[in-house]
Design an enzyme around this catalytic site. Structure first.
Site, PDB file in Angstrom:
ATOM      1  CG  ASP A  41      -1.583  -1.155   1.621  1.00 52.05           C
ATOM      2  OD1 ASP A  41      -1.489  -2.132   0.879  1.00 52.05           O
ATOM      3  OD2 ASP A  41      -2.225  -1.154   2.675  1.00 52.05           O
ATOM      4  CB  SER A  98      -1.761   1.138   5.601  1.00 57.44           C
ATOM      5  OG  SER A  98      -1.087   0.373   4.641  1.00 57.44           O
ATOM      6  CG  ASP A 172      -5.238  -0.014   6.863  1.00 54.81           C
ATOM      7  OD1 ASP A 172      -4.157  -0.274   7.431  1.00 54.81           O
ATOM      8  OD2 ASP A 172      -5.862  -0.840   6.177  1.00 54.81           O
ATOM      9  CD  GLU A 223      -6.969  -5.114   4.175  1.00 56.05           C
ATOM     10  OE1 GLU A 223      -6.361  -5.829   4.962  1.00 56.05           O
ATOM     11  OE2 GLU A 223      -6.726  -5.100   2.955  1.00 56.05           O
TER      12      GLU A 223
HETATM   13  C1  FRU Z   1      -3.841  -3.616   2.813  1.00 56.41           C
HETATM   14  C2  FRU Z   1      -3.187  -3.991   4.133  1.00 56.41           C
HETATM   15  C3  FRU Z   1      -3.557  -3.001   5.200  1.00 56.41           C
HETATM   16  C4  FRU Z   1      -2.427  -3.150   6.173  1.00 56.41           C
HETATM   17  C5  FRU Z   1      -1.239  -3.401   5.269  1.00 56.41           C
HETATM   18  C6  FRU Z   1      -0.221  -4.328   5.821  1.00 56.41           C
HETATM   19  O1  FRU Z   1      -3.175  -4.079   1.701  1.00 56.41           O
HETATM   20  O2  FRU Z   1      -3.562  -5.317   4.480  1.00 56.41           O
HETATM   21  O3  FRU Z   1      -4.836  -3.208   5.758  1.00 56.41           O
HETATM   22  O4  FRU Z   1      -2.253  -2.015   6.977  1.00 56.41           O
HETATM   23  O5  FRU Z   1      -1.770  -3.943   4.079  1.00 56.41           O
HETATM   24  O6  FRU Z   1       0.917  -4.366   5.026  1.00 56.41           O
END
Ligand code: FRU
Length: 501
Positions: A41, A98, A172, A223
């Protein structure tokens, strides 16, 4: 002896075969990729003092997902990126998942110094030790600040700033300033819904409301959300983006959005129906840059959890999408969000051609006369009427990516089943479809092609599709055909040529 000879011959052959491989042949040229190792991300995207900052989920020790850091890259135009030293490292509270970054102009946090506003990052700490204990409390929110334009960061001594109430997916945070009530609003993904929090200083957070347990798509966990206003006919409309994995329209990871009102406390959607940000397989965790004034600029991770850990790139994994400018557009009574390439992409457009009134039935070559060896281009075309067509992106190795529209089903599609290397994951080599949402009598589209991706923006960005692929040689031929016949009123082809910085 015979054995030794055959072993030697095999070794020689392997060496020869390896020598034939073009190093980094799948490396995108104007989409951000880390020099090496794993990325997912985009995080903390913020525009500050003339520079776009991109932070990203990064694992600097391998080409697969692992303990998360925030990598960092900067750019003046969101097209040429410079990788910077890692911004945030995992610590005793956990991995750095994230989140977002804001410019704390009024120094509400008190982190500013000598009149300099701090950049504040708000992120999820994911604690792998607690995770194993199955308490459901292993994710909580923390902050860090920078007084040197994102180069170095200090984590707040009072972390975490938001404790977990016992929700296993609690992450997130996307934070923005809500001017009418002079407070920060945090939009947080909390398993199968969004929870909103507010704060005067980015340190003390109060729960305001939640949205979504009974709305939208729920084929996977929610997410990476985002909440921001756009204006339509002088009226403010709030957009709530919710990424979801799996459960996307073409399998795996994808982004949905809702339109509605927000009063600083509650988001009220006009409709509980999901709208999709991008129907392709490869635009996940897409959120906007902060501090860009009236412009809303979106960038996503150009991959999908279905195969992200297996894509055949080396020594890095994953790229981001191009930056896209967001707006609203009505189709009859229904309002949609549109995305089109941010205008900065044109800074690398050179050469090419413009042609009018091109009649197409059997294949017409759209490659420029002087050729385009790299195969990187932007194509804008407009057709007088809505009819079937198929654009074929191909190479001398016989790989093909098909991008088209089927009138009887009223669907756009991208078919990457013969696009080159597809066997690293069973579901990769497929055809993806998307509805045409526009009711315009004319058809307009923009196609942006890099070494290993194509991004389709149809009907002014009402239907968007992003797909990656891994061709054996550059995809440097483009043709168009139409079973029923189609007249292209206008075709503009620009070669995209990023200078190496
Ligand atoms: C989305 C995610 C987020 C998390 C991150 C972990 O792709 O799963 O929810 O913060 O990637 O790398």
């Amino acid at each position: 002896m015979k054995n030794t000879i055959s072993i030697l011959a095999t070794l020689l052959f392997v060496q020869f075969a390896n020598a034939q491989e073009v190093p980094e042949k799948y490396r995108p040229q104007f989409h951000f990729t880390p020099k090496a190792h794993w990325m997912n991300d985009p995080n903390g995207m913020v525009y500050y003092n003339g520079t776009y900052h991109l932070f990203y989920q990064y694992y600097p020790d391998a080409k697969i997902w692992g303990p998360m850091h925030w990598g960092h890259a900067t750019s003046k135009d969101m097209v040429h990126w410079n990788e910077q030293p890692i911004a945030l490292y995992p610590d005793s509270l956990g991995y750095i998942f994230s989140g977002s970054a804001v410019v704390d102009v009024n120094n509400t946090s008190g982190f500013g110094k000598d009149g300099k506003a701090p950049l504040v990052a708000i992120f999820t700490h994911h604690n792998p030790v607690l995770e194993k204990q199955n308490t459901g409390r292993h994710e909580y929110q923390s902050i860090a600040y920078s007084l040197d334009e994102g180069k170095t960061w200090t984590k707040y001594s009072g972390n975490p700033v938001l404790q977990n109430p016992g929700i296993s997916d609690f992450r997130d945070p996307k934070v923005r300033w809500y001017e009418p009530q002079k407070k920060w609003v945090m939009t947080l993904a909390t398993k199968d819904r969004i929870t909103f929090y507010s704060s005067p200083d980015l340190k003390k957070w109060t729960r305001e409301s939640e949205f979504g347990a009974d709305a939208g798509a729920h084929g996977g966990v929610w997410e990476c959300p985002d909440l921001f206003p756009l204006t339509h006919n002088g009226k403010q409309v709030w957009v709530l983006i919710v990424n979801i994995n799996p459960g996307g329209p073409n399998k795996g990871s994808a982004g949905q959005y809702f339109l509605g009102d927000f009063d600083g406390k509650t988001f009220t959607a006009y409709s509980k129906e999901t709208k999709w940000l991008d129907y392709g397989a490869d635009n996940y965790a897409a959120v906007t840059f902060s501090n860009t004034g009236d412009r809303m600029l979106l960038m996503g991770w150009m991959s999908n959890w279905q195969y992200a850990n297996q894509v055949p790139t080396d020594p890095w994994r994953s790229a981001n999408t191009i930056s896209r400018e967001l707006a609203l557009k009505a189709v009859g009574k229904e309002l949609y969000m549109t995305s089109i390439p941010a205008k900065e992409l044109n800074s690398i457009a050179t050469g090419g051609y413009a042609r009018q009134n091109v009649k197409v039935k059997s294949p017409v070559d759209l490659t420029p006369k002087e050729s385009n060896a790299s195969g990187l281009f932007r194509l804008d075309l407009q057709a007088a009427a809505v009819s079937d067509f198929e654009l074929v992106l191909s190479n001398k190795a016989g790989n093909e990516v098909l991008i088209g529209y089927n009138k009887s089903s009223n669907q756009y599609y991208i078919d990457r089943s013969k696009s080159g290397k597809t066997d690293f994951e069973a579901g990769f080599g497929q055809k993806h479809i998307a509805p045409r949402l526009s009711t315009d009598a004319k058809l307009a589209l923009t196609l942006v092609a890099d070494v290993a991706s194509v991004e389709l923006f149809a009907d002014g960005g009402l239907t968007v599709m992003t797909d990656i692929f891994f061709p054996d040689t550059p995809m440097n031929t483009l043709t168009i055909k139409s079973a029923t016949g189609i007249t292209l009123e206008d075709v503009r082809y620009k070669v995209l040529k990023p200078e190496v910085e």
